[in-house]
Design an enzyme around this catalytic site. Structure first.
Site: not given
Ligand code: GLC
Length: 559
Positions: A217, A267
Protein backbone atom coordinates in the site's frame (compact mmCIF):
# COMPACT_ATOMS: atom_id res chain seq x y z
CA UNK A 1 10.27 2.31 -30.87
CA UNK A 2 7.99 0.55 -33.27
CA UNK A 3 5.03 -0.97 -31.56
CA UNK A 4 4.90 -3.97 -33.85
CA UNK A 5 6.56 -6.42 -31.50
CA UNK A 6 6.72 -5.75 -27.82
CA UNK A 7 8.45 -7.32 -24.92
CA UNK A 8 9.63 -10.34 -26.86
CA UNK A 9 11.93 -12.84 -25.22
CA UNK A 10 10.51 -12.82 -21.70
CA UNK A 11 9.52 -16.13 -20.13
CA UNK A 12 6.24 -17.89 -20.75
CA UNK A 13 4.02 -18.48 -17.73
CA UNK A 14 4.21 -21.91 -16.24
CA UNK A 15 7.73 -22.76 -17.31
CA UNK A 16 8.86 -22.06 -13.78
CA UNK A 17 6.78 -21.92 -10.61
CA UNK A 18 8.72 -18.92 -9.35
CA UNK A 19 7.30 -16.99 -12.31
CA UNK A 20 3.64 -17.78 -11.51
CA UNK A 21 2.84 -14.11 -10.97
CA UNK A 22 3.94 -12.92 -14.39
CA UNK A 23 0.65 -13.57 -16.14
CA UNK A 24 -1.60 -14.39 -13.20
CA UNK A 25 -5.23 -13.38 -12.88
CA UNK A 26 -5.45 -11.91 -9.39
CA UNK A 27 -8.86 -11.40 -7.79
CA UNK A 28 -9.11 -8.70 -5.16
CA UNK A 29 -11.25 -9.54 -2.15
CA UNK A 30 -12.37 -6.66 0.05
CA UNK A 31 -12.94 -8.97 3.01
CA UNK A 32 -15.56 -7.02 4.94
CA UNK A 33 -17.79 -6.92 1.87
CA UNK A 34 -17.21 -10.34 0.31
CA UNK A 35 -19.14 -12.96 2.31
CA UNK A 36 -20.29 -13.00 5.92
CA UNK A 37 -20.10 -16.52 7.39
CA UNK A 38 -21.22 -15.74 10.93
CA UNK A 39 -24.06 -13.31 10.26
CA UNK A 40 -22.69 -10.25 12.02
CA UNK A 41 -23.03 -8.01 8.98
CA UNK A 42 -19.30 -7.95 8.19
CA UNK A 43 -17.66 -10.21 5.66
CA UNK A 44 -14.99 -12.42 7.17
CA UNK A 45 -12.18 -14.89 6.54
CA UNK A 46 -14.43 -17.95 6.75
CA UNK A 47 -16.61 -16.26 4.16
CA UNK A 48 -13.67 -16.41 1.77
CA UNK A 49 -13.05 -20.06 2.62
CA UNK A 50 -16.72 -20.84 2.00
CA UNK A 51 -16.40 -19.31 -1.45
CA UNK A 52 -13.18 -21.11 -2.41
CA UNK A 53 -15.09 -23.22 -4.94
CA UNK A 54 -16.63 -20.11 -6.44
CA UNK A 55 -13.15 -18.59 -6.87
CA UNK A 56 -11.79 -21.81 -8.35
CA UNK A 57 -14.80 -22.02 -10.68
CA UNK A 58 -14.18 -18.46 -11.80
CA UNK A 59 -10.67 -19.55 -12.73
CA UNK A 60 -8.50 -17.04 -10.89
CA UNK A 61 -4.84 -17.80 -10.15
CA UNK A 62 -4.54 -15.78 -6.95
CA UNK A 63 -6.58 -13.90 -4.41
CA UNK A 64 -5.39 -10.59 -2.97
CA UNK A 65 -7.03 -9.75 0.34
CA UNK A 66 -7.36 -6.10 1.33
CA UNK A 67 -6.54 -5.63 5.04
CA UNK A 68 -8.22 -8.04 7.45
CA UNK A 69 -6.09 -6.99 10.44
CA UNK A 70 -7.45 -5.60 13.73
CA UNK A 71 -8.59 -2.06 12.97
CA UNK A 72 -11.00 0.62 14.14
CA UNK A 73 -12.00 0.90 10.46
CA UNK A 74 -11.22 4.60 10.25
CA UNK A 75 -10.14 3.84 6.68
CA UNK A 76 -11.75 0.51 5.81
CA UNK A 77 -8.97 -1.48 7.52
CA UNK A 78 -6.05 0.48 6.02
CA UNK A 79 -5.63 1.79 9.58
CA UNK A 80 -3.89 -1.27 11.04
CA UNK A 81 -3.69 -1.85 14.81
CA UNK A 82 -1.63 -5.02 14.60
CA UNK A 83 0.03 -6.27 11.41
CA UNK A 84 0.32 -9.85 12.60
CA UNK A 85 -3.21 -10.76 13.54
CA UNK A 86 -6.75 -11.10 12.23
CA UNK A 87 -9.50 -8.67 13.26
CA UNK A 88 -11.54 -10.70 15.77
CA UNK A 89 -14.71 -9.65 13.92
CA UNK A 90 -13.27 -11.32 10.81
CA UNK A 91 -11.94 -14.45 12.47
CA UNK A 92 -8.74 -15.87 13.89
CA UNK A 93 -5.30 -16.85 12.69
CA UNK A 94 -6.58 -20.44 12.54
CA UNK A 95 -9.35 -19.31 10.21
CA UNK A 96 -6.71 -17.60 8.12
CA UNK A 97 -4.64 -20.80 7.93
CA UNK A 98 -7.75 -22.76 6.91
CA UNK A 99 -8.47 -20.23 4.17
CA UNK A 100 -4.92 -20.45 2.82
CA UNK A 101 -5.17 -24.25 2.83
CA UNK A 102 -8.54 -24.20 1.04
CA UNK A 103 -7.26 -21.82 -1.64
CA UNK A 104 -3.95 -23.63 -2.07
CA UNK A 105 -5.76 -26.97 -2.45
CA UNK A 106 -7.53 -25.42 -5.43
CA UNK A 107 -4.30 -24.06 -6.91
CA UNK A 108 -5.06 -20.46 -5.88
CA UNK A 109 -2.23 -18.35 -4.42
CA UNK A 110 -2.75 -15.86 -1.61
CA UNK A 111 -1.56 -12.25 -1.56
CA UNK A 112 -2.04 -10.05 1.51
CA UNK A 113 -2.03 -6.27 1.78
CA UNK A 114 0.84 -4.64 3.68
CA UNK A 115 0.30 -1.06 4.85
CA UNK A 116 3.77 0.29 5.68
CA UNK A 117 3.32 4.03 5.18
CA UNK A 118 1.25 4.44 8.33
CA UNK A 119 -0.19 2.42 11.18
CA UNK A 120 -3.40 3.19 13.01
CA UNK A 121 -3.30 5.49 16.03
CA UNK A 122 -4.18 2.41 18.13
CA UNK A 123 -1.03 0.50 17.12
CA UNK A 124 1.14 -0.24 20.16
CA UNK A 125 4.05 1.68 18.64
CA UNK A 126 1.95 4.80 18.29
CA UNK A 127 0.50 4.49 21.77
CA UNK A 128 4.05 4.14 23.10
CA UNK A 129 5.06 7.23 21.10
CA UNK A 130 2.31 9.28 22.71
CA UNK A 131 3.07 7.97 26.19
CA UNK A 132 6.83 8.42 25.98
CA UNK A 133 6.69 12.11 25.09
CA UNK A 134 8.71 14.60 23.19
CA UNK A 135 12.23 13.67 22.07
CA UNK A 136 11.83 9.99 23.01
CA UNK A 137 13.04 7.09 20.83
CA UNK A 138 9.39 5.97 20.67
CA UNK A 139 8.31 9.25 19.06
CA UNK A 140 11.09 8.94 16.53
CA UNK A 141 9.28 6.00 14.93
CA UNK A 142 6.62 8.41 13.62
CA UNK A 143 6.83 11.94 12.23
CA UNK A 144 6.45 14.39 15.10
CA UNK A 145 7.25 18.09 14.95
CA UNK A 146 6.93 21.00 17.35
CA UNK A 147 4.02 23.23 16.52
CA UNK A 148 4.54 26.87 15.65
CA UNK A 149 3.65 29.71 18.02
CA UNK A 150 4.65 30.23 21.60
CA UNK A 151 3.19 26.95 22.88
CA UNK A 152 3.16 25.02 19.64
CA UNK A 153 -0.50 25.83 19.18
CA UNK A 154 -0.21 26.20 15.39
CA UNK A 155 0.53 23.31 13.00
CA UNK A 156 4.13 22.94 11.78
CA UNK A 157 2.90 23.47 8.21
CA UNK A 158 -0.34 24.14 6.35
CA UNK A 159 -0.32 20.75 4.60
CA UNK A 160 -3.59 19.12 3.56
CA UNK A 161 -4.21 15.41 3.97
CA UNK A 162 -5.13 13.35 0.92
CA UNK A 163 -8.63 12.75 2.29
CA UNK A 164 -9.12 16.50 2.90
CA UNK A 165 -8.57 18.50 6.09
CA UNK A 166 -5.21 19.18 7.76
CA UNK A 167 -2.31 16.68 7.64
CA UNK A 168 -0.86 17.61 11.04
CA UNK A 169 -2.59 16.69 14.30
CA UNK A 170 -1.73 18.10 17.75
CA UNK A 171 -1.11 15.68 20.63
CA UNK A 172 -1.49 18.19 23.47
CA UNK A 173 2.11 18.83 24.47
CA UNK A 174 3.11 21.26 21.75
CA UNK A 175 3.94 18.50 19.28
CA UNK A 176 2.04 17.45 16.17
CA UNK A 177 2.20 14.30 14.09
CA UNK A 178 1.96 13.96 10.34
CA UNK A 179 -0.66 11.87 8.56
CA UNK A 180 -0.99 11.69 4.78
CA UNK A 181 -4.42 10.09 5.11
CA UNK A 182 -6.96 10.10 7.99
CA UNK A 183 -6.08 11.51 11.42
CA UNK A 184 -6.16 7.93 12.71
CA UNK A 185 -3.33 6.97 10.31
CA UNK A 186 -0.03 8.42 11.59
CA UNK A 187 2.82 8.09 9.09
CA UNK A 188 5.84 6.04 10.11
CA UNK A 189 9.35 7.47 10.08
CA UNK A 190 11.21 5.10 7.77
CA UNK A 191 14.56 6.53 8.87
CA UNK A 192 14.05 4.65 12.12
CA UNK A 193 15.49 1.09 12.27
CA UNK A 194 12.66 -0.15 14.54
CA UNK A 195 10.21 0.51 11.72
CA UNK A 196 12.32 -1.57 9.35
CA UNK A 197 12.46 -4.39 11.91
CA UNK A 198 8.69 -4.29 12.46
CA UNK A 199 7.97 -4.82 8.78
CA UNK A 200 10.65 -7.46 8.19
CA UNK A 201 9.06 -9.33 11.08
CA UNK A 202 5.62 -8.94 9.50
CA UNK A 203 6.74 -10.08 6.04
CA UNK A 204 8.30 -13.22 7.54
CA UNK A 205 5.27 -13.84 9.75
CA UNK A 206 2.88 -14.08 6.78
CA UNK A 207 5.40 -15.79 4.51
CA UNK A 208 5.90 -18.46 7.18
CA UNK A 209 2.12 -18.99 7.21
CA UNK A 210 2.23 -19.81 3.52
CA UNK A 211 1.27 -16.48 2.02
CA UNK A 212 2.57 -16.25 -1.56
CA UNK A 213 2.92 -12.51 -1.93
CA UNK A 214 2.20 -8.98 -0.83
CA UNK A 215 0.43 -5.93 -2.22
CA UNK A 216 2.27 -2.89 -0.91
CA UNK A 217 0.00 0.00 0.00
CA UNK A 218 1.20 3.53 -0.86
CA UNK A 219 4.60 2.09 -1.79
CA UNK A 220 5.77 5.47 -3.09
CA UNK A 221 5.20 7.27 0.22
CA UNK A 222 7.45 5.59 2.80
CA UNK A 223 10.66 7.53 2.38
CA UNK A 224 10.44 11.17 3.42
CA UNK A 225 12.92 13.97 3.82
CA UNK A 226 11.51 16.83 5.82
CA UNK A 227 13.80 19.85 6.19
CA UNK A 228 13.99 21.79 9.47
CA UNK A 229 11.86 24.55 7.99
CA UNK A 230 8.95 22.87 6.29
CA UNK A 231 7.78 24.10 2.88
CA UNK A 232 4.20 25.30 2.51
CA UNK A 233 1.57 23.21 0.72
CA UNK A 234 1.83 25.55 -2.27
CA UNK A 235 5.60 25.03 -2.36
CA UNK A 236 5.16 21.26 -2.07
CA UNK A 237 2.67 21.28 -4.93
CA UNK A 238 5.11 23.16 -7.14
CA UNK A 239 7.95 20.68 -6.58
CA UNK A 240 9.06 18.17 -9.16
CA UNK A 241 7.76 14.65 -8.54
CA UNK A 242 9.87 13.06 -11.26
CA UNK A 243 13.43 13.53 -10.02
CA UNK A 244 13.27 11.26 -6.97
CA UNK A 245 13.90 14.14 -4.59
CA UNK A 246 10.42 15.33 -3.60
CA UNK A 247 10.25 15.56 0.23
CA UNK A 248 7.19 13.28 0.44
CA UNK A 249 6.59 11.22 -2.69
CA UNK A 250 8.42 8.72 -4.86
CA UNK A 251 11.86 9.41 -3.48
CA UNK A 252 14.69 7.34 -4.92
CA UNK A 253 15.66 6.39 -1.37
CA UNK A 254 12.48 4.31 -0.98
CA UNK A 255 14.01 1.58 -3.14
CA UNK A 256 16.56 0.79 -0.46
CA UNK A 257 13.66 -0.38 1.70
CA UNK A 258 12.43 -2.70 -1.05
CA UNK A 259 15.88 -4.13 -1.68
CA UNK A 260 15.90 -5.09 2.00
CA UNK A 261 12.47 -6.70 1.59
CA UNK A 262 13.54 -8.53 -1.54
CA UNK A 263 16.21 -10.31 0.47
CA UNK A 264 13.42 -11.58 2.74
CA UNK A 265 11.20 -12.62 -0.18
CA UNK A 266 14.11 -14.57 -1.62
CA UNK A 267 14.55 -16.53 1.62
CA UNK A 268 11.47 -18.50 0.54
CA UNK A 269 10.96 -21.09 -2.16
CA UNK A 270 9.34 -20.07 -4.39
CA UNK A 271 10.31 -16.48 -3.57
CA UNK A 272 7.45 -14.38 -2.25
CA UNK A 273 6.18 -11.85 -4.73
CA UNK A 274 5.13 -8.25 -4.32
CA UNK A 275 3.23 -5.64 -6.25
CA UNK A 276 3.57 -1.94 -5.51
CA UNK A 277 0.69 0.47 -5.31
CA UNK A 278 2.64 3.48 -6.53
CA UNK A 279 0.74 6.40 -8.03
CA UNK A 280 3.79 8.04 -9.56
CA UNK A 281 4.22 10.59 -12.31
CA UNK A 282 5.44 8.49 -15.24
CA UNK A 283 5.75 4.87 -16.41
CA UNK A 284 9.53 5.31 -16.02
CA UNK A 285 9.16 6.18 -12.34
CA UNK A 286 6.77 3.25 -11.88
CA UNK A 287 9.24 0.83 -13.44
CA UNK A 288 11.66 1.51 -10.58
CA UNK A 289 9.30 -0.31 -8.20
CA UNK A 290 9.15 -3.34 -10.46
CA UNK A 291 12.81 -4.31 -10.65
CA UNK A 292 13.90 -7.86 -9.74
CA UNK A 293 15.90 -6.57 -6.76
CA UNK A 294 12.91 -4.52 -5.59
CA UNK A 295 9.22 -5.33 -5.36
CA UNK A 296 9.20 -7.03 -8.77
CA UNK A 297 5.91 -5.68 -10.04
CA UNK A 298 3.96 -2.42 -9.82
CA UNK A 299 0.36 -1.57 -10.52
CA UNK A 300 -0.23 0.23 -13.76
CA UNK A 301 -3.40 2.28 -13.36
CA UNK A 302 -3.32 3.80 -16.83
CA UNK A 303 -6.27 1.84 -18.22
CA UNK A 304 -8.24 2.63 -15.10
CA UNK A 305 -7.68 6.32 -15.76
CA UNK A 306 -8.40 6.12 -19.48
CA UNK A 307 -11.65 6.60 -21.32
CA UNK A 308 -13.09 3.71 -23.34
CA UNK A 309 -11.11 4.83 -26.33
CA UNK A 310 -9.07 2.85 -28.85
CA UNK A 311 -6.25 5.34 -29.23
CA UNK A 312 -5.78 5.73 -25.47
CA UNK A 313 -5.87 1.97 -24.90
CA UNK A 314 -3.34 1.26 -27.66
CA UNK A 315 -0.94 3.91 -26.48
CA UNK A 316 -1.13 2.71 -22.87
CA UNK A 317 -0.54 -0.93 -23.80
CA UNK A 318 2.41 -0.13 -26.04
CA UNK A 319 4.06 2.10 -23.43
CA UNK A 320 3.59 -0.24 -20.52
CA UNK A 321 4.77 -3.37 -22.29
CA UNK A 322 7.92 -1.51 -23.27
CA UNK A 323 8.43 -0.37 -19.68
CA UNK A 324 7.94 -3.79 -18.16
CA UNK A 325 10.23 -5.38 -20.71
CA UNK A 326 12.91 -2.87 -19.80
CA UNK A 327 12.85 -3.88 -16.11
CA UNK A 328 12.31 -7.58 -16.66
CA UNK A 329 8.96 -7.34 -14.90
CA UNK A 330 5.58 -8.13 -16.41
CA UNK A 331 2.86 -5.56 -16.82
CA UNK A 332 -0.23 -5.31 -14.65
CA UNK A 333 -3.68 -4.27 -15.83
CA UNK A 334 -6.45 -2.90 -13.66
CA UNK A 335 -9.87 -1.43 -14.45
CA UNK A 336 -11.46 -1.45 -11.00
CA UNK A 337 -10.43 -1.67 -7.37
CA UNK A 338 -11.71 -0.64 -3.94
CA UNK A 339 -10.60 2.98 -4.44
CA UNK A 340 -12.32 3.91 -7.68
CA UNK A 341 -15.78 4.00 -9.23
CA UNK A 342 -16.52 0.62 -10.80
CA UNK A 343 -15.64 0.66 -14.48
CA UNK A 344 -19.14 -0.30 -15.63
CA UNK A 345 -20.37 2.95 -14.09
CA UNK A 346 -17.41 5.08 -15.19
CA UNK A 347 -18.06 4.16 -18.79
CA UNK A 348 -21.76 4.92 -18.40
CA UNK A 349 -21.16 8.48 -17.26
CA UNK A 350 -21.34 11.50 -19.51
CA UNK A 351 -18.15 13.43 -20.06
CA UNK A 352 -16.02 11.46 -17.73
CA UNK A 353 -14.07 14.12 -15.93
CA UNK A 354 -17.18 16.19 -15.30
CA UNK A 355 -18.87 13.61 -13.13
CA UNK A 356 -15.85 12.21 -11.31
CA UNK A 357 -13.67 13.85 -8.69
CA UNK A 358 -10.03 13.03 -8.19
CA UNK A 359 -9.10 12.67 -4.56
CA UNK A 360 -5.51 11.65 -4.01
CA UNK A 361 -5.27 8.54 -6.09
CA UNK A 362 -8.97 7.80 -6.28
CA UNK A 363 -11.53 8.62 -8.93
CA UNK A 364 -14.80 8.94 -7.11
CA UNK A 365 -18.30 9.97 -8.07
CA UNK A 366 -19.00 13.64 -7.67
CA UNK A 367 -22.45 14.85 -6.79
CA UNK A 368 -25.30 12.40 -7.25
CA UNK A 369 -25.17 11.52 -10.94
CA UNK A 370 -27.36 8.38 -10.79
CA UNK A 371 -29.81 9.83 -13.31
CA UNK A 372 -27.01 10.62 -15.76
CA UNK A 373 -25.61 7.10 -15.99
CA UNK A 374 -26.28 5.07 -19.12
CA UNK A 375 -26.19 1.68 -17.43
CA UNK A 376 -26.47 -0.40 -20.60
CA UNK A 377 -23.66 1.43 -22.38
CA UNK A 378 -21.50 1.24 -19.25
CA UNK A 379 -22.08 -2.52 -18.92
CA UNK A 380 -21.36 -3.16 -22.59
CA UNK A 381 -18.17 -1.15 -22.63
CA UNK A 382 -17.03 -2.60 -19.32
CA UNK A 383 -17.26 -6.16 -20.59
CA UNK A 384 -15.50 -5.22 -23.83
CA UNK A 385 -12.69 -3.51 -21.87
CA UNK A 386 -12.37 -6.47 -19.46
CA UNK A 387 -12.06 -8.98 -22.29
CA UNK A 388 -9.49 -6.74 -23.99
CA UNK A 389 -7.54 -6.62 -20.71
CA UNK A 390 -7.74 -10.39 -20.18
CA UNK A 391 -6.12 -10.95 -23.58
CA UNK A 392 -3.11 -8.78 -22.79
CA UNK A 393 0.30 -10.11 -21.79
CA UNK A 394 0.99 -9.67 -18.06
CA UNK A 395 -1.10 -9.93 -14.89
CA UNK A 396 -4.77 -9.03 -14.74
CA UNK A 397 -6.10 -7.67 -11.45
CA UNK A 398 -9.86 -8.06 -11.04
CA UNK A 399 -11.94 -6.48 -8.29
CA UNK A 400 -14.66 -8.48 -6.54
CA UNK A 401 -18.01 -8.04 -8.25
CA UNK A 402 -16.64 -6.89 -11.59
CA UNK A 403 -17.16 -10.43 -12.88
CA UNK A 404 -20.86 -9.81 -12.22
CA UNK A 405 -20.76 -6.57 -14.20
CA UNK A 406 -21.72 -4.79 -10.98
CA UNK A 407 -22.27 -1.04 -11.04
CA UNK A 408 -21.22 1.52 -8.45
CA UNK A 409 -23.88 2.25 -5.82
CA UNK A 410 -24.29 6.01 -6.07
CA UNK A 411 -27.16 6.73 -3.72
CA UNK A 412 -25.83 5.68 -0.30
CA UNK A 413 -27.19 7.90 2.45
CA UNK A 414 -24.64 10.02 4.28
CA UNK A 415 -25.38 8.18 7.54
CA UNK A 416 -24.63 4.82 5.90
CA UNK A 417 -21.31 5.91 4.46
CA UNK A 418 -18.01 4.85 6.03
CA UNK A 419 -15.24 6.27 3.89
CA UNK A 420 -13.16 9.03 5.53
CA UNK A 421 -12.70 10.46 2.03
CA UNK A 422 -16.43 11.32 2.11
CA UNK A 423 -16.43 12.77 5.61
CA UNK A 424 -13.22 14.75 5.30
CA UNK A 425 -14.06 16.12 1.85
CA UNK A 426 -15.52 19.58 2.31
CA UNK A 427 -17.92 19.48 -0.63
CA UNK A 428 -19.47 16.34 -2.17
CA UNK A 429 -19.96 18.16 -5.50
CA UNK A 430 -16.28 18.90 -5.71
CA UNK A 431 -14.65 16.26 -3.55
CA UNK A 432 -16.87 13.37 -4.49
CA UNK A 433 -18.98 10.83 -2.66
CA UNK A 434 -16.12 8.71 -1.43
CA UNK A 435 -15.39 5.07 -2.14
CA UNK A 436 -18.25 3.25 -0.39
CA UNK A 437 -20.14 2.78 -3.67
CA UNK A 438 -17.72 0.07 -4.83
CA UNK A 439 -17.49 -1.52 -1.38
CA UNK A 440 -21.12 -2.54 -0.94
CA UNK A 441 -21.34 -6.24 0.05
CA UNK A 442 -21.65 -8.63 -2.89
CA UNK A 443 -24.99 -10.17 -3.92
CA UNK A 444 -24.73 -13.96 -3.91
CA UNK A 445 -28.42 -14.75 -4.31
CA UNK A 446 -31.23 -12.89 -6.02
CA UNK A 447 -33.43 -13.10 -2.92
CA UNK A 448 -33.02 -13.49 0.82
CA UNK A 449 -31.30 -11.53 3.53
CA UNK A 450 -28.68 -9.17 2.10
CA UNK A 451 -28.80 -11.14 -1.18
CA UNK A 452 -26.97 -14.05 0.39
CA UNK A 453 -24.12 -11.95 1.78
CA UNK A 454 -24.97 -12.92 5.35
CA UNK A 455 -27.80 -13.48 7.79
CA UNK A 456 -27.63 -10.09 9.51
CA UNK A 457 -27.80 -7.76 6.55
CA UNK A 458 -25.00 -5.81 4.96
CA UNK A 459 -22.81 -3.22 6.68
CA UNK A 460 -23.39 -0.86 3.74
CA UNK A 461 -26.98 -1.20 2.49
CA UNK A 462 -27.43 -2.89 -0.89
CA UNK A 463 -29.87 -1.44 -3.42
CA UNK A 464 -32.77 -3.54 -4.78
CA UNK A 465 -31.20 -3.70 -8.24
CA UNK A 466 -28.38 -5.86 -6.81
CA UNK A 467 -30.80 -8.80 -7.22
CA UNK A 468 -30.27 -8.78 -10.99
CA UNK A 469 -26.50 -9.09 -10.56
CA UNK A 470 -26.56 -11.90 -7.98
CA UNK A 471 -24.25 -14.85 -8.50
CA UNK A 472 -27.08 -17.42 -8.63
CA UNK A 473 -29.04 -15.32 -11.11
CA UNK A 474 -26.05 -14.92 -13.42
CA UNK A 475 -25.09 -18.54 -12.92
CA UNK A 476 -28.34 -19.57 -14.59
CA UNK A 477 -27.81 -17.33 -17.63
CA UNK A 478 -25.20 -18.59 -20.10
CA UNK A 479 -24.83 -15.10 -21.56
CA UNK A 480 -24.27 -13.37 -18.20
CA UNK A 481 -21.20 -11.37 -17.35
CA UNK A 482 -20.21 -14.02 -14.79
CA UNK A 483 -20.35 -16.86 -17.29
CA UNK A 484 -18.48 -14.76 -19.86
CA UNK A 485 -15.70 -14.11 -17.34
CA UNK A 486 -15.56 -17.84 -16.54
CA UNK A 487 -15.23 -18.74 -20.19
CA UNK A 488 -12.62 -16.04 -20.70
CA UNK A 489 -10.50 -17.15 -17.75
CA UNK A 490 -10.65 -20.80 -18.78
CA UNK A 491 -9.66 -19.93 -22.35
CA UNK A 492 -6.92 -17.60 -21.13
CA UNK A 493 -5.35 -20.53 -19.31
CA UNK A 494 -5.50 -22.64 -22.39
CA UNK A 495 -4.23 -19.94 -24.77
CA UNK A 496 -1.60 -18.41 -22.51
CA UNK A 497 1.62 -17.70 -24.34
CA UNK A 498 4.74 -15.48 -24.37
CA UNK A 499 4.56 -11.98 -23.00
CA UNK A 500 4.30 -10.04 -26.20
CA UNK A 501 1.81 -8.86 -28.75
CA UNK A 502 1.75 -7.48 -32.23
CA UNK A 503 -0.81 -4.91 -33.36
CA UNK A 504 -2.70 -5.64 -36.58
CA UNK A 505 -3.98 -2.69 -38.53
CA UNK A 506 -7.76 -2.70 -38.79
CA UNK A 507 -8.39 0.25 -41.10
CA UNK A 508 -10.51 1.80 -38.35
CA UNK A 509 -9.44 4.23 -35.62
CA UNK A 510 -11.98 2.81 -33.23
CA UNK A 511 -11.08 -0.89 -33.60
CA UNK A 512 -8.01 -2.53 -32.07
CA UNK A 513 -6.71 -5.94 -33.01
CA UNK A 514 -3.65 -7.66 -31.59
CA UNK A 515 -2.13 -11.09 -31.89
CA UNK A 516 -0.11 -13.00 -29.29
CA UNK A 517 2.87 -15.24 -30.23
CA UNK A 518 0.74 -18.39 -30.59
CA UNK A 519 -1.80 -16.71 -32.83
CA UNK A 520 -4.35 -15.89 -30.12
CA UNK A 521 -6.10 -12.72 -31.31
CA UNK A 522 -8.16 -10.09 -29.59
CA UNK A 523 -10.40 -7.71 -31.52
CA UNK A 524 -12.10 -4.85 -29.69
CA UNK A 525 -14.60 -2.63 -31.39
CA UNK A 526 -14.65 0.61 -29.37
CA UNK A 527 -16.97 2.26 -31.88
CA UNK A 528 -20.69 2.22 -32.55
CA UNK A 529 -20.57 0.65 -36.04
CA UNK A 530 -20.07 -3.12 -36.53
CA UNK A 531 -16.63 -4.28 -37.63
CA UNK A 532 -16.64 -7.07 -40.23
CA UNK A 533 -14.16 -9.92 -39.83
CA UNK A 534 -12.73 -11.83 -42.78
CA UNK A 535 -14.82 -14.62 -44.24
CA UNK A 536 -14.48 -17.76 -42.15
CA UNK A 537 -13.06 -16.08 -39.02
CA UNK A 538 -14.94 -17.51 -36.07
CA UNK A 539 -14.39 -16.28 -32.51
CA UNK A 540 -13.74 -18.65 -29.62
CA UNK A 541 -15.10 -16.00 -27.26
CA UNK A 542 -17.81 -13.47 -28.05
CA UNK A 543 -20.32 -13.61 -30.85
CA UNK A 544 -20.43 -12.03 -34.28
CA UNK A 545 -23.61 -10.58 -35.74
CA UNK A 546 -23.76 -11.07 -39.52
CA UNK A 547 -20.03 -11.83 -39.61
CA UNK A 548 -19.15 -8.60 -37.76
CA UNK A 549 -17.98 -7.65 -34.26
CA UNK A 550 -20.87 -5.60 -32.87
CA UNK A 551 -20.39 -2.12 -31.42
CA UNK A 552 -18.54 -1.92 -28.07
CA UNK A 553 -17.65 -5.60 -28.06
CA UNK A 554 -14.53 -7.76 -27.80
CA UNK A 555 -14.03 -11.14 -29.44
CA UNK A 556 -11.14 -13.61 -29.21
CA UNK A 557 -9.90 -15.79 -32.04
CA UNK A 558 -7.64 -18.79 -31.81
CA UNK A 559 -4.46 -18.98 -33.89
C1 GLC B 1 -4.22 3.04 -0.54
C2 GLC B 1 -5.44 2.16 -0.40
C3 GLC B 1 -6.58 3.01 0.06
C4 GLC B 1 -6.23 3.61 1.40
C5 GLC B 1 -4.92 4.38 1.32
C6 GLC B 1 -4.39 4.67 2.69
O1 GLC B 1 -4.37 3.99 -1.56
O2 GLC B 1 -5.69 1.50 -1.61
O3 GLC B 1 -7.77 2.28 0.17
O4 GLC B 1 -7.24 4.50 1.80
O5 GLC B 1 -3.93 3.62 0.68
O6 GLC B 1 -3.95 3.48 3.30
Amino acid sequence: MTDAVLAAGVPVLGSDDAAWWRQAVVYQVYPRSFADSNGDGLGDIRGVTDKADYLAGLGVDAVWLSPFYPSALADGGYDVDDYRNVDPRLGTLDDFDDMVAALHERGIKVIVDIVPNHSSDRHEMFRAALAAGKGSPERDRYIFRDGLGENGERPPADWASIFGGPAWEPVGDGQWYFHHFATEQPDFNWDNPDVHAEFLHTLRFWSDRGVDGFRIDVAHGLSKDLPAVLPSQAELDAMDTTDGRHPLWDRDAVHEIYREWRRVFDEYDPPRIAVAEAWVATPERRAKYATPDGLGQAFNFDLLEADFDAAQFRHIVTDNLAQSAATGSSSTWVLSNHDVVRHATRYGLPPRRGSLAKQGSAWILAGAPADQIDLARGSRQALAASLFLLGLPGSAYLYQGEELGLHEVGDIKAEDRQDPAFFRGADPERDGLGRDGCRVPLPWTGTGSSFGFGAAGAHIPQPDWFAGYAVDVEDADPASSLNTYRRALALRHELQTGESLEWRETGRDDVLRFVRPNGWQVVTNFGTEPFALAEGEAPVLGELVDGAVPAETTVWLRG
